[in-house]
Scaffold this motif. Structure first.
Motif, PDB file in Angstrom:
ATOM      1  N   GLN A  41       0.616  -1.243  -0.019  1.00  0.00           N
ATOM      2  CA  GLN A  41      -0.062  -0.053   0.161  1.00  0.00           C
ATOM      3  C   GLN A  41       0.854   1.147   0.125  1.00  0.00           C
ATOM      4  O   GLN A  41       0.739   2.028  -0.739  1.00  0.00           O
ATOM      5  N   GLN A  42       1.962   1.265   0.523  1.00  0.00           N
ATOM      6  CA  GLN A  42       3.012   2.387   0.875  1.00  0.00           C
ATOM      7  C   GLN A  42       3.534   2.749  -0.692  1.00  0.00           C
ATOM      8  O   GLN A  42       3.507   3.689  -0.970  1.00  0.00           O
ATOM      9  N   LEU A  43       3.886   1.525  -1.168  1.00  0.00           N
ATOM     10  CA  LEU A  43       4.431   1.758  -2.671  1.00  0.00           C
ATOM     11  C   LEU A  43       3.379   2.276  -3.454  1.00  0.00           C
ATOM     12  O   LEU A  43       3.851   3.028  -4.291  1.00  0.00           O
ATOM     13  N   TYR A  44       2.072   1.693  -3.378  1.00  0.00           N
ATOM     14  CA  TYR A  44       1.079   2.272  -4.252  1.00  0.00           C
ATOM     15  C   TYR A  44       0.761   3.715  -4.225  1.00  0.00           C
ATOM     16  O   TYR A  44       0.783   4.419  -5.267  1.00  0.00           O
ATOM     17  N   LYS A  45       0.929   4.234  -2.928  1.00  0.00           N
ATOM     18  CA  LYS A  45       0.495   5.667  -2.552  1.00  0.00           C
ATOM     19  C   LYS A  45       1.828   6.436  -3.360  1.00  0.00           C
ATOM     20  O   LYS A  45       1.553   7.649  -3.572  1.00  0.00           O
ATOM     21  N   GLU A  46       2.921   6.012  -3.265  1.00  0.00           N
ATOM     22  CA  GLU A  46       4.170   6.569  -3.756  1.00  0.00           C
ATOM     23  C   GLU A  46       4.120   6.839  -5.145  1.00  0.00           C
ATOM     24  O   GLU A  46       4.524   7.699  -5.737  1.00  0.00           O
ATOM     25  N   VAL A  47       4.017   5.619  -5.841  1.00  0.00           N
ATOM     26  CA  VAL A  47       4.076   5.449  -7.135  1.00  0.00           C
ATOM     27  C   VAL A  47       2.916   5.747  -8.006  1.00  0.00           C
ATOM     28  O   VAL A  47       2.781   6.422  -9.368  1.00  0.00           O
ATOM     29  N   ASN A  48       1.584   5.321  -7.722  1.00  0.00           N
ATOM     30  CA  ASN A  48       0.508   5.542  -8.053  1.00  0.00           C
ATOM     31  C   ASN A  48       0.349   5.245  -9.634  1.00  0.00           C
ATOM     32  O   ASN A  48       0.013   5.862 -10.635  1.00  0.00           O
ATOM     33  N   PRO A  49       0.704   3.901  -9.909  1.00  0.00           N
ATOM     34  CA  PRO A  49       0.746   3.480 -11.228  1.00  0.00           C
ATOM     35  C   PRO A  49      -0.409   3.308 -11.885  1.00  0.00           C
ATOM     36  O   PRO A  49      -1.586   2.820 -11.134  1.00  0.00           O
ATOM     37  N   LYS A  50      -0.656   3.157 -13.094  1.00  0.00           N
ATOM     38  CA  LYS A  50      -1.977   2.810 -13.606  1.00  0.00           C
ATOM     39  C   LYS A  50      -2.073   1.201 -13.824  1.00  0.00           C
ATOM     40  O   LYS A  50      -3.193   0.751 -13.693  1.00  0.00           O
ATOM     41  N   SER A  51      -0.855   0.633 -13.929  1.00  0.00           N
ATOM     42  CA  SER A  51      -0.808  -0.928 -14.172  1.00  0.00           C
ATOM     43  C   SER A  51       0.235  -1.257 -13.158  1.00  0.00           C
ATOM     44  O   SER A  51       1.533  -0.719 -13.396  1.00  0.00           O
ATOM     45  N   LEU A  52      -0.116  -1.951 -12.074  1.00  0.00           N
ATOM     46  CA  LEU A  52       0.830  -2.275 -11.239  1.00  0.00           C
ATOM     47  C   LEU A  52       1.565  -3.872 -11.419  1.00  0.00           C
ATOM     48  O   LEU A  52       0.767  -5.022 -11.860  1.00  0.00           O
ATOM     49  N   SER A  53       2.744  -4.081 -11.471  1.00  0.00           N
ATOM     50  CA  SER A  53       3.466  -5.330 -11.736  1.00  0.00           C
ATOM     51  C   SER A  53       4.105  -5.904 -10.497  1.00  0.00           C
ATOM     52  O   SER A  53       4.775  -5.181  -9.911  1.00  0.00           O
ATOM     53  N   ILE A  54       3.315  -7.117 -10.278  1.00  0.00           N
ATOM     54  CA  ILE A  54       3.924  -7.975  -9.058  1.00  0.00           C
ATOM     55  C   ILE A  54       4.618  -9.387  -9.597  1.00  0.00           C
ATOM     56  O   ILE A  54       4.024  -9.905 -10.477  1.00  0.00           O
ATOM     57  N   ALA A  55       5.626  -9.761  -8.798  1.00  0.00           N
ATOM     58  CA  ALA A  55       6.348 -10.922  -9.258  1.00  0.00           C
ATOM     59  C   ALA A  55       6.190 -11.788  -7.795  1.00  0.00           C
ATOM     60  O   ALA A  55       6.518 -11.313  -6.768  1.00  0.00           O
ATOM     61  N   ASP A  56       5.851 -13.042  -7.904  1.00  0.00           N
ATOM     62  CA  ASP A  56       6.053 -14.059  -6.883  1.00  0.00           C
ATOM     63  C   ASP A  56       7.058 -15.029  -7.276  1.00  0.00           C
ATOM     64  O   ASP A  56       7.061 -15.827  -8.121  1.00  0.00           O
ATOM     65  N   LEU A  57       8.158 -14.836  -6.629  1.00  0.00           N
ATOM     66  CA  LEU A  57       9.531 -15.724  -6.875  1.00  0.00           C
ATOM     67  C   LEU A  57       9.353 -16.840  -6.123  1.00  0.00           C
ATOM     68  O   LEU A  57       9.615 -16.916  -4.866  1.00  0.00           O
ATOM     69  N   GLY A  58       9.478 -18.076  -6.845  1.00  0.00           N
ATOM     70  CA  GLY A  58       9.240 -19.358  -5.753  1.00  0.00           C
ATOM     71  C   GLY A  58       7.783 -19.515  -5.667  1.00  0.00           C
ATOM     72  O   GLY A  58       7.417 -19.829  -4.425  1.00  0.00           O
ATOM     73  N   CYS A  59       6.839 -19.480  -6.506  1.00  0.00           N
ATOM     74  CA  CYS A  59       5.531 -19.520  -6.119  1.00  0.00           C
ATOM     75  C   CYS A  59       4.997 -20.910  -5.903  1.00  0.00           C
ATOM     76  O   CYS A  59       3.957 -21.138  -5.170  1.00  0.00           O
ATOM     77  N   MET A  83      -8.362   6.880  -1.640  1.00  0.00           N
ATOM     78  CA  MET A  83      -7.912   8.298  -1.975  1.00  0.00           C
ATOM     79  C   MET A  83      -8.428   8.666  -3.395  1.00  0.00           C
ATOM     80  O   MET A  83      -7.887   9.622  -4.000  1.00  0.00           O
ATOM     81  N   PHE A  84      -9.596   8.092  -3.669  1.00  0.00           N
ATOM     82  CA  PHE A  84     -10.389   8.519  -4.766  1.00  0.00           C
ATOM     83  C   PHE A  84      -9.632   8.412  -6.120  1.00  0.00           C
ATOM     84  O   PHE A  84      -9.775   9.227  -7.112  1.00  0.00           O
ATOM     85  N   ARG A  85      -8.932   7.368  -6.146  1.00  0.00           N
ATOM     86  CA  ARG A  85      -8.285   6.990  -7.510  1.00  0.00           C
ATOM     87  C   ARG A  85      -8.968   5.897  -8.143  1.00  0.00           C
ATOM     88  O   ARG A  85      -9.524   5.038  -7.435  1.00  0.00           O
ATOM     89  N   PRO A  86      -8.746   5.724  -9.456  1.00  0.00           N
ATOM     90  CA  PRO A  86      -9.342   4.515 -10.207  1.00  0.00           C
ATOM     91  C   PRO A  86      -8.530   3.529 -10.031  1.00  0.00           C
ATOM     92  O   PRO A  86      -7.085   3.627  -9.489  1.00  0.00           O
ATOM     93  N   SER A  87      -8.868   2.126  -9.660  1.00  0.00           N
ATOM     94  CA  SER A  87      -8.102   1.118  -9.339  1.00  0.00           C
ATOM     95  C   SER A  87      -7.270   0.789 -10.459  1.00  0.00           C
ATOM     96  O   SER A  87      -7.565   0.777 -11.575  1.00  0.00           O
ATOM     97  N   PRO A  88      -5.883   0.338 -10.212  1.00  0.00           N
ATOM     98  CA  PRO A  88      -5.168   0.021 -11.205  1.00  0.00           C
ATOM     99  C   PRO A  88      -5.130  -1.450 -11.866  1.00  0.00           C
ATOM    100  O   PRO A  88      -6.149  -2.265 -11.253  1.00  0.00           O
ATOM    101  N   GLU A  89      -4.699  -1.816 -12.977  1.00  0.00           N
ATOM    102  CA  GLU A  89      -4.636  -3.023 -13.373  1.00  0.00           C
ATOM    103  C   GLU A  89      -3.656  -3.551 -12.865  1.00  0.00           C
ATOM    104  O   GLU A  89      -2.586  -3.178 -12.118  1.00  0.00           O
TER     105      GLU A  89
END
Length: 362
Positions: A41-59, A83-89
């Motif tokens: 959540q802290q990362l999202y607040k700082e970067v505010n990307p329209k598309s959020l990229s996440i990797a799970d290593l060793g899933c 924060m009244f932002r549209p949800s990212p992809e």
């Protein structure tokens, strides 16, 4: 032994599969889930990307990975609403070695998407999931393409069995033991430490090139207290496996030479070793490091020893079968393992040490 071609958690959903025997890992990740979600959540607040990229290593192939991804998606959506932002992809990359049972993961995706739709008027968030086979000891993704990396109970697995464990004739110097023990010569500890340094440095360097500036990593890994390599935590469980394999040798199921040449590609680092390597590599700020002692929690009436034995079997079965062949009786081996753990637990508590790391790319 080529670890990348052989090593994988037991696939499918059967009695001995990782999917059915990964509750101990789930308990630990749940203990620190609030930190994982706060970091996201802290990362999202700082970067505010329209598309959020996440990797799970060793899933791996069990339910743990998608469960965490669902929690992350819902946490970010909650933050965007406040924060009244549209949800990212969400672009989600599930990584493990090529021999991982990715099919089991993909078969569970319809249930995953269905659960995400609940309480959302039937509308599913834009979550795009793909598999990414390969070793995380090296590059997996393009430059600056990831925002968040998560890895749970994977980084204590080294890229290979340390070559320093073998003499000039290719014979193991760690005879009778599968990991560092009280009987191991000092060169065994040094070989494992050298391999950890090489691997963890490469892991950090590779991830620093793939993460955006300010991107975060949450890493959960087994570790140890203090500088001594032999403890009542993680190394002790390998000592029990050595004893059980020795019983198999005495019963004529496997050859002693085979046991002498079997070493695990595992390393439980200390806090200082982790901190020193992060500092030396220099790409990340260590924002947080927590040490956890995982208490025993067993459901379904099984003993703690049985739960541990089934977990170790789900992790080690591919390696044991490859090395020892058809002669090894895994049912007998891990029945003995369960009994030994229960006997030890009756005398003294054994609590494996886990570290949680939160790192920010500089």
């Amino acid at each position: 032994m080529d670890v990348e071609k052989v090593f994988h958690m037991s696939g499918g959903v059967g009695k001995t599969s990782y999917a059915q025997n990964s509750s101990l890992q789930k308990n630990a990740s749940d203990m620190v889930k609030h930190i994982t979600l706060e970091t996201m959540q802290q990362l999202y607040k700082e970067v505010n990307p329209k598309s959020l990229s996440i990797a799970d290593l060793g899933c791996s192939s069990g339910p743990n990975s998608l469960s965490l991804i669902k929690d992350i998606v819902e946490a970010v959506q909650g933050s965007s609403h406040k924060m009244f932002r549209p949800s990212p992809e969400f672009r989600v990359f599930l990584n493990d070695l090529p021999t991982n049972d990715f099919n089991s993961v993909f078969k569970s995706l319809p249930d995953f998407y269905r659960d995400l739709k609940k309480d959302k008027n039937g509308r599913c968030p834009a979550v795009f999931i793909s598999g990414c086979p390969g070793s995380f000891y090296g590059r997996l993704f393009p430059n600056n393409c990831l925002h968040f990396i998560y890895s749970s109970y994977s980084l204590h697995w080294l890229s290979k069995v340390p070559p320093g464990l073998y003499d000039e004739h290719g014979k193991s110097i760690n005879k009778g033991g599968v990991y560092i023990s009280e009987l191991s010569p000092p060169s065994v500890s040094q070989a494992y430490w050298n391999q950890f340094q090489e691997d963890f440095s490469l892991f950090l360097k590779s991830r620093s090139e793939e993460l955006v500036t300010g991107g975060r990593m949450v890493l959960i890994t087994l570790g140890r207290i203090g500088q001594g390599h032999v403890d009542r935590g993680n190394s002790f469980f390998w000592e029990i496996l050595s004893k059980c394999l020795a019983i198999s040798v005495s019963q004529g199921e496997i050859e002693k030479e085979k046991l002498d040449s079997y070493d695990v590609h595992f390393y439980a680092a200390s806090r200082n070793e982790v901190e020193d390597e992060v500092r030396r590599e220099g790409s990340f700020k260590l924002e947080r490091m927590e040490m956890l002692e995982i208490k025993k929690q067993v459901k379904g009436g099984d003993s703690y020893g049985t739960a541990v034995a089934m977990t170790v079997r789900a992790i080690q079965e591919s390696m044991l079968c490859h090395h020892f062949g058809d002669g090894i009786n895994l049912d007998t081996l891990f029945n003995n393992y369960a009994k030994m753990v229960d006997q030890e637990m009756a005398n003294q508590q054994i609590n494996p040490i886990t570290f949680l790391l939160v790192l920010k790319k500089l």
